[in-house]
Design an enzyme around this catalytic site. Structure first.
Site, mmCIF file in Angstrom:
data_model
loop_
_atom_site.group_PDB
_atom_site.id
_atom_site.type_symbol
_atom_site.label_atom_id
_atom_site.label_comp_id
_atom_site.label_asym_id
_atom_site.label_seq_id
_atom_site.Cartn_x
_atom_site.Cartn_y
_atom_site.Cartn_z
ATOM 1 N N TRP A 15 28.872 21.172 -54.883
ATOM 2 C CA TRP A 15 28.518 22.103 -55.951
ATOM 3 C C TRP A 15 27.024 22.394 -55.956
ATOM 4 O O TRP A 15 26.604 23.536 -56.153
ATOM 5 C CB TRP A 15 28.993 21.541 -57.279
ATOM 6 C CG TRP A 15 28.921 22.435 -58.478
ATOM 7 C CD1 TRP A 15 28.596 22.050 -59.738
ATOM 8 C CD2 TRP A 15 29.212 23.842 -58.575
ATOM 9 N NE1 TRP A 15 28.658 23.114 -60.612
ATOM 10 C CE2 TRP A 15 29.033 24.240 -59.924
ATOM 11 C CE3 TRP A 15 29.596 24.816 -57.643
ATOM 12 C CZ2 TRP A 15 29.220 25.550 -60.366
ATOM 13 C CZ3 TRP A 15 29.779 26.129 -58.082
ATOM 14 C CH2 TRP A 15 29.600 26.485 -59.419
ATOM 15 N N TYR A 51 29.099 17.208 -47.642
ATOM 16 C CA TYR A 51 30.175 17.409 -48.608
ATOM 17 C C TYR A 51 30.676 18.848 -48.668
ATOM 18 O O TYR A 51 31.594 19.148 -49.432
ATOM 19 C CB TYR A 51 29.700 16.972 -50.002
ATOM 20 C CG TYR A 51 29.162 15.566 -49.999
ATOM 21 C CD1 TYR A 51 30.025 14.477 -49.991
ATOM 22 C CD2 TYR A 51 27.789 15.320 -49.938
ATOM 23 C CE1 TYR A 51 29.537 13.177 -49.956
ATOM 24 C CE2 TYR A 51 27.291 14.025 -49.901
ATOM 25 C CZ TYR A 51 28.168 12.962 -49.914
ATOM 26 O OH TYR A 51 27.684 11.672 -49.870
ATOM 27 N N GLY A 135 32.416 26.933 -66.079
ATOM 28 C CA GLY A 135 33.346 28.037 -65.897
ATOM 29 C C GLY A 135 34.214 27.829 -64.681
ATOM 30 O O GLY A 135 34.051 26.856 -63.937
ATOM 31 N N ALA A 139 33.211 25.126 -55.491
ATOM 32 C CA ALA A 139 32.017 25.137 -54.646
ATOM 33 C C ALA A 139 32.218 25.959 -53.376
ATOM 34 O O ALA A 139 31.344 26.742 -52.993
ATOM 35 C CB ALA A 139 31.621 23.707 -54.301
ATOM 36 N N LYS A 190 39.085 20.134 -70.056
ATOM 37 C CA LYS A 190 40.036 20.662 -69.072
ATOM 38 C C LYS A 190 40.210 19.718 -67.896
ATOM 39 O O LYS A 190 41.250 19.735 -67.235
ATOM 40 C CB LYS A 190 39.618 22.062 -68.606
ATOM 41 C CG LYS A 190 38.342 22.152 -67.784
ATOM 42 C CD LYS A 190 38.537 21.898 -66.303
ATOM 43 C CE LYS A 190 37.208 21.759 -65.594
ATOM 44 N NZ LYS A 190 37.355 21.348 -64.184
ATOM 45 N N ARG A 254 39.788 18.907 -57.851
ATOM 46 C CA ARG A 254 39.899 17.471 -57.614
ATOM 47 C C ARG A 254 40.773 16.800 -58.664
ATOM 48 O O ARG A 254 41.539 15.884 -58.361
ATOM 49 C CB ARG A 254 38.512 16.831 -57.608
ATOM 50 C CG ARG A 254 37.650 17.206 -56.418
ATOM 51 C CD ARG A 254 36.289 16.535 -56.506
ATOM 52 N NE ARG A 254 35.431 16.911 -55.399
ATOM 53 C CZ ARG A 254 34.187 16.487 -55.252
ATOM 54 N NH1 ARG A 254 33.658 15.685 -56.164
ATOM 55 N NH2 ARG A 254 33.454 16.856 -54.216
ATOM 56 N N ASN A 255 40.636 17.241 -59.907
ATOM 57 C CA ASN A 255 41.430 16.640 -60.976
ATOM 58 C C ASN A 255 42.909 16.967 -60.812
ATOM 59 O O ASN A 255 43.764 16.101 -61.003
ATOM 60 C CB ASN A 255 40.918 17.119 -62.338
ATOM 61 C CG ASN A 255 39.531 16.587 -62.649
ATOM 62 O OD1 ASN A 255 39.346 15.410 -62.902
ATOM 63 N ND2 ASN A 255 38.535 17.463 -62.594
ATOM 64 N N LEU A 276 35.479 12.050 -56.341
ATOM 65 C CA LEU A 276 35.290 11.911 -57.780
ATOM 66 C C LEU A 276 36.197 12.879 -58.536
ATOM 67 O O LEU A 276 36.120 14.081 -58.349
ATOM 68 C CB LEU A 276 33.830 12.190 -58.145
ATOM 69 C CG LEU A 276 33.491 12.197 -59.639
ATOM 70 C CD1 LEU A 276 33.641 10.793 -60.218
ATOM 71 C CD2 LEU A 276 32.080 12.716 -59.858
ATOM 72 N N GLU A 278 36.416 13.667 -62.198
ATOM 73 C CA GLU A 278 35.687 13.373 -63.432
ATOM 74 C C GLU A 278 36.625 13.151 -64.612
ATOM 75 O O GLU A 278 36.319 12.393 -65.532
ATOM 76 C CB GLU A 278 34.721 14.517 -63.741
ATOM 77 C CG GLU A 278 33.705 14.224 -64.829
ATOM 78 C CD GLU A 278 32.704 13.144 -64.459
ATOM 79 O OE1 GLU A 278 32.682 12.117 -65.157
ATOM 80 O OE2 GLU A 278 31.959 13.334 -63.485
#
Length: 329
Positions: A15, A51, A135, A139, A190, A254-255, A276, A278
């Site tokens: 990011w 990354y 928002g 990335a 979210k 990722r979530n 990660l 979050e």
């Protein structure tokens, strides 16, 4: 009119690299600070982040490991994980000029303190101007110049507008807002709900279940936002509904991917795959904050219980489906 011609990005992950690229496209002088020596070397020598492989860093971007060099920028984007933000800002604080905008670009809530990102900035660098960028944005999309819209919020409308102008490019469109709490709250909430959506996908419960989970998740986001002072229009905007819709529908999140793995039977440690998510850190904190305001959040409660090993995925799904019937909000 206020303007920011130089921008520093702290964090050379995916990011951070994407936002550095965006700043360069917008015509700003960009410094990218990276703490990790291996990634900094990769960025300097190969012009590519470990990354975000396949994306070549713009030649105008200066990469540094010297925090004092980054601190000289007129505006600073903090692109580090939520749980290390305080540490980074504490190190940065003695180096920056008064009223320098520090823009949090992480979506989370600090453990232990229940602080949002701009609250951490205000405490650790009281002479700075806290702001938030959030928002529906991945990335890889942003780095490659695909069309993206986000929200940048600061309590001072002029600063929010100037920050939006500083990052505005042909394909990256920031809207500005003064609802700081609403913008950061939507992003943090979210993350947890995206895990729930991923669990539905991983369990192969179907498109109808995914739509129901996303919609009822948005109701929880609205309840939580209202309790903590967010504006309704912000919850309906990019940083609320927009981000939730995106992250509940694609494995790029990722979530969501973490939730898919949980739904397929992996443990929380296995499901992370070294990346990660979050929302896994935010879930228990979110529930503590919801209880303080007597906010009902059954989906988020189920996610937190699954992550804590207190309930199985199937039992959590059953508990949600067997709740007493009620009128739709």
């Amino acid at each position: 009119m206020l303007s920011y011609d130089s921008v520093a990005v702290l964090g050379g992950g995916a990011w951070g690299t994407a936002l550095a690229q965006t700043g360069a496209r917008a015509g700003r002088d960009v410094v990218l600070w990276e703490h990790d020596a291996n990634n900094a070397q990769q960025l300097q020598q190969k012009r590519e982040s470990l990354y975000l492989p396949g994306v070549t860093l713009d030649s105008s971007i200066k990469v540094t490991r010297d925090l004092s060099e980054a601190a000289r920028a007129q505006a600073i984007l903090l692109v580090v994980p939520a749980q290390v933000l305080r540490q980074v800002v504490t190190s940065l604080a003695p180096l920056i000029a008064d009223r320098t905008p520090l823009v949090a670009c992480a979506k989370g809530i600090e453990h232990g303190t229940h602080k949002f990102m701009t609250e951490i900035i205000a405490e650790a660098a009281p002479q700075a101007t806290p702001a938030i960028l959030s928002g529906p944005s991945f990335a890889a999309d942003v780095a490659r110049g695909l069309p993206t819209a986000v929200t940048i919020a600061a309590t001072d409308a002029g600063i929010a507008q100037a920050l939006a102008q500083a990052m505005n490019s042909g394909t990256f469109r920031p809207y500005h807002s003064t609802d700081v709490r609403g913008v950061e709250l939507g992003g943090a909430t979210k993350n947890v709900l995206a895990i729930a959506a991923g669990i539905v996908e991983g369990r192969k419960l179907g498109a109808s279940a995914l739509a129901a989970m996303t919609t009822r998740g948005f109701v929880e986001l609205m309840r939580f936002g209202k309790a903590y002072g967010a504006r309704i229009e912000t919850m309906h905007g990019l940083s609320g509904l927009g981000d939730l819709t995106m992250c509940c529908s694609t494995p790029q999140s990722r979530n969501f991917s973490f939730g898919v793995a949980l739904g397929r039977g992996e443990s929380a440690s296995e499901a992370s795959h070294g990346k990660l998510a979050e929302g896994a850190f935010t879930a228990p904190v979110l529930l503590e904050m919801a209880r303080l305001k007597n906010v009902e959040m059954p989906i988020s409660t189920a996610v937190a219980a699954i992550l804590a090993g207190q309930i199985s995925v199937d039992a959590a799904i059953e508990s949600l489906l067997t709740r007493p019937l009620k009128a739709e909000e």
